[in-house]
Scaffold this active site. Structure first.
Site, PDB file in Angstrom:
ATOM      1  N   SER A 173       0.854  -1.188   0.000  1.00  0.00           N
ATOM      2  CA  SER A 173       0.000   0.000   0.000  1.00  0.00           C
ATOM      3  C   SER A 173       0.890   1.238   0.000  1.00  0.00           C
ATOM      4  O   SER A 173       2.033   1.194   0.471  1.00  0.00           O
ATOM      5  CB  SER A 173      -0.889   0.007   1.251  1.00  0.00           C
ATOM      6  OG  SER A 173      -1.388   1.296   1.533  1.00  0.00           O
ATOM      7  N   TYR A 186      -1.597  -0.521  10.656  1.00  0.00           N
ATOM      8  CA  TYR A 186      -1.835  -0.889   9.257  1.00  0.00           C
ATOM      9  C   TYR A 186      -0.639  -0.509   8.395  1.00  0.00           C
ATOM     10  O   TYR A 186      -0.125  -1.322   7.619  1.00  0.00           O
ATOM     11  CB  TYR A 186      -3.092  -0.206   8.739  1.00  0.00           C
ATOM     12  CG  TYR A 186      -3.327  -0.423   7.258  1.00  0.00           C
ATOM     13  CD1 TYR A 186      -3.820  -1.629   6.779  1.00  0.00           C
ATOM     14  CD2 TYR A 186      -3.033   0.583   6.333  1.00  0.00           C
ATOM     15  CE1 TYR A 186      -4.007  -1.838   5.421  1.00  0.00           C
ATOM     16  CE2 TYR A 186      -3.231   0.386   4.977  1.00  0.00           C
ATOM     17  CZ  TYR A 186      -3.717  -0.819   4.524  1.00  0.00           C
ATOM     18  OH  TYR A 186      -3.907  -1.025   3.185  1.00  0.00           O
TER      19      TYR A 186
END
Length: 299
Positions: A173, A186
């Site tokens: 990501s 995350y």
């Protein structure tokens, strides 16, 4: 007294050359990503010839092997109708760790997996301070984002290497680009994915495998439901179908990519400021997303 001016000038020149080369290379990647879909049909057929006819894709419903059988069946019908391919469903919950991976291996059996796409991932429900995130959710994020990619690679990589061909795509990501306040854990798991994948590239470089690090920015999926700005499709926020078309064309071409031309531009400009500034900007954006989510709850 020693004159260090020539040394400083030399170091400055080397640094400038490094940044110019990186800028030029990133521009080439952006151009390649933009033009690739024009040749997508050729790319897809070449993938089958290069890696084989079976691909294993995790996280293939809400994101870009799922816990929800009904959603899997809907996805299966849609893909089979559109592309006339054969699909085998596996219902697995990767928050169970090794149990889920063992289930996948058992269900796959002797199918010759030529491509493994580690796409399954878990995000915060909305931007939160660490102390607000339920402990169970933190463990799930770590087990899904770190454990699944690690154990799935372990499960299939040696088989691929034994045959001297295969591809592994580990989906990270854009949050890996800096520490990310309000999505601390995350972003940290995605940094792990990046480091893990690049190390695998080195380990298996001589064994005929393609190991790709794929780091998209925002894609209009359920993971971004907390903000309308990044949940709706736009120029820089593609829908999963459009993103996937570009990303597929990158396999076997680039080992390190965002997978989408507009995300390549975003990543390029994101990496220009120092890390401290990137961290501040990321935290500020997440604070805006958090406020938007809170206001929506009140309404």
């Amino acid at each position: 007294m020693v004159d260090i001016t020539p040394i400083v000038l030399l170091l400055g020149s080397l640094l400038a050359i490094y940044y110019l080369v990186e800028i030029f290379w990133n521009l080439l990647k952006i151009i390649r990503a933009y033009l690739a879909p024009l040749f997508l049909a050729h790319e897809e057929s070449s993938l089958v010839k290069k890696y084989g006819s079976w691909a294993l894709v995790t996280g293939s419903t809400d994101g870009i092997v799922s816990r929800n059988l009904e959603k899997l069946q809907n996805t299966q019908r849609e893909i089979e109708n559109l592309y006339r391919v054969k699909i085998k469903l596996i219902q697995a919950d990767f928050s169970l760790g090794k149990k889920a991976v063992d289930l996948v291996k058992e269900e796959v059996g002797k199918l010759p997996i030529g491509i493994l796409v580690n796409n399954v991932g878990k995000q915060y429900d909305y931007p939160m301070y660490l102390g607000e995130v339920p402990e169970e959710e933190l463990w799930d994020i770590i087990k899904v984002n770190v454990g699944a990619v690690t154990l799935m690679c372990k499960a299939f990589i040696e088989g691929m290497a034994l045959h001297g061909r295969g591809a592994i795509v580990n989906v990270s990501s854009g949050s890996e680009l800096q520490p990310l306040p309000l999505m601390t854990v995350y972003a940290a798991t995605k940094t792990y994915v990046k480091s893990f994948t690049k190390a695998l590239q080195h380990e298996y470089a001589s064994r005929g495998l393609t190991i790709q690090h794929l780091a998209p920015m925002f894609v209009a999926t359920k993971m971004n439901h907390f903000s309308d700005k990044i949940y709706r499709k736009s120029l820089f926020v593609p829908d999963p179908e459009n993103y996937a078309k570009y990303a597929v064309s990158m396999l076997g071409v680039l080992d390190d990519t965002t997978g989408y031309w507009a995300h390549g531009i975003q990543t390029f400009f994101t990496k220009l400021p120092p890390e401290a500034i990137r961290t501040y900007i990321g935290g500020y954006m997440n604070s805006l997303f958090r406020e938007e989510y809170m206001q929506a709850l009140k309404r």
